[in-house]
Scaffold this motif. Structure first.
Motif: not given
Length: 249
Positions: A66-69, A80-84, A195-200
């Motif tokens: 899913r195109m998000t992080v 704390t929550v952060a998102a693109d 989709s950016g979860s692994a990097e984060a």
């Protein structure tokens, strides 16, 4: 993931195989058409051949894509929550006018996946109030109170099969709610979806504590390496219960 034919009954599936009829496998994320063809060497067996694969715009068959992080981590007694801010539709990338994070009561909420389902949850759900003294078991509360309300409003909007993952945070707790209603409350103190979860998560590592700056940097790192993540970064925490936006730099 559970695959079902268009009939939805195993005996129907077996009948189609025995009769060598065309076959359609469907889930909420993907449909695959099958037909039966004669093999090049003469024998009694037939081989199924995939002749059609249909993916809805902006979707793939696995939830990690899913195109998000969206990243959440405990910062002291709060989360704390952060998102693109990127929205992806087919080959197009857009910066959404509203952040992926929103506040409802004492919740900070973020959604990854289907935009329509996320909007239904944002604007129509009546998020149950969590009172720790009455219900100290956070996971039980989410499973028995929050998930039924989410499924109710999604069903009313004909989005019960929508591909959406929701991350919610309240006070010092957080949980991930998957599209089938399963709930995961990570004991490590941090989580990420999209989709950016692994990097984060790789940037944050396993051991906290994590401050707000590190959580924002985790989203920024994902935006730099994942084509599905970009734009300004939205940040919120369960103490201030406000969403702030900053440039991704």
């Amino acid at each position: 993931m559970t695959l079902r034919s268009s009939g939805g009954h195993p005996e129907d599936d077996l009948s189609r195989v025995n009769q060598r009829k065309p076959w359609l496998i469907k889930t909420s994320q993907i449909s695959i058409g099958l037909r039966w063809v004669e093999p090049p060497v003469s024998n009694d067996s037939l081989s199924p051949v995939v002749v059609r694969v249909v993916l809805p715009i902006g979707f793939t068959s696995t939830r990690e894509n899913r195109m998000t992080v969206i990243v959440a981590a405990r910062s002291g007694k709060h989360v704390t929550v952060a998102a693109d801010r990127q929205t992806t539709a087919g080959g197009s990338q857009m910066e959404n006018s509203e952040p992926k994070l929103f506040i409802r009561g004492k919740y900070v909420i973020g959604c990854a996946g289907d935009v329509r389902a996320a909007q239904v949850l944002r604007y129509t759900a009546n998020w149950p109030t969590w009172r720790p003294k009455e219900e100290p078991d956070w996971l039980r509360f989410v499973v028995t109170k929050v998930v039924p309300e989410m499924r109710r409003v999604l069903s009313q909007a004909n989005e019960e099969d929508a591909d959406v993952i929701t991350l919610i945070a309240n006070r010092g707790r957080f949980a991930t709610i998957y599209e089938n209603g399963a709930v995961m409350a990570d004991r490590s103190g941090r989580t990420a979806i999209g989709s950016g979860s692994a990097e984060a998560l790789g940037y944050l590592g396993k051991d906290g504590p994590w401050g707000p700056e590190e959580i924002v940097t985790a989203v920024s790192r994902s935006s730099a390496t994942d084509i599905g993540c970009s734009g300004p970064i939205s940040v919120a925490d369960t103490r201030s219960l406000e969403v702030f936006t900053q440039d991704d730099s």
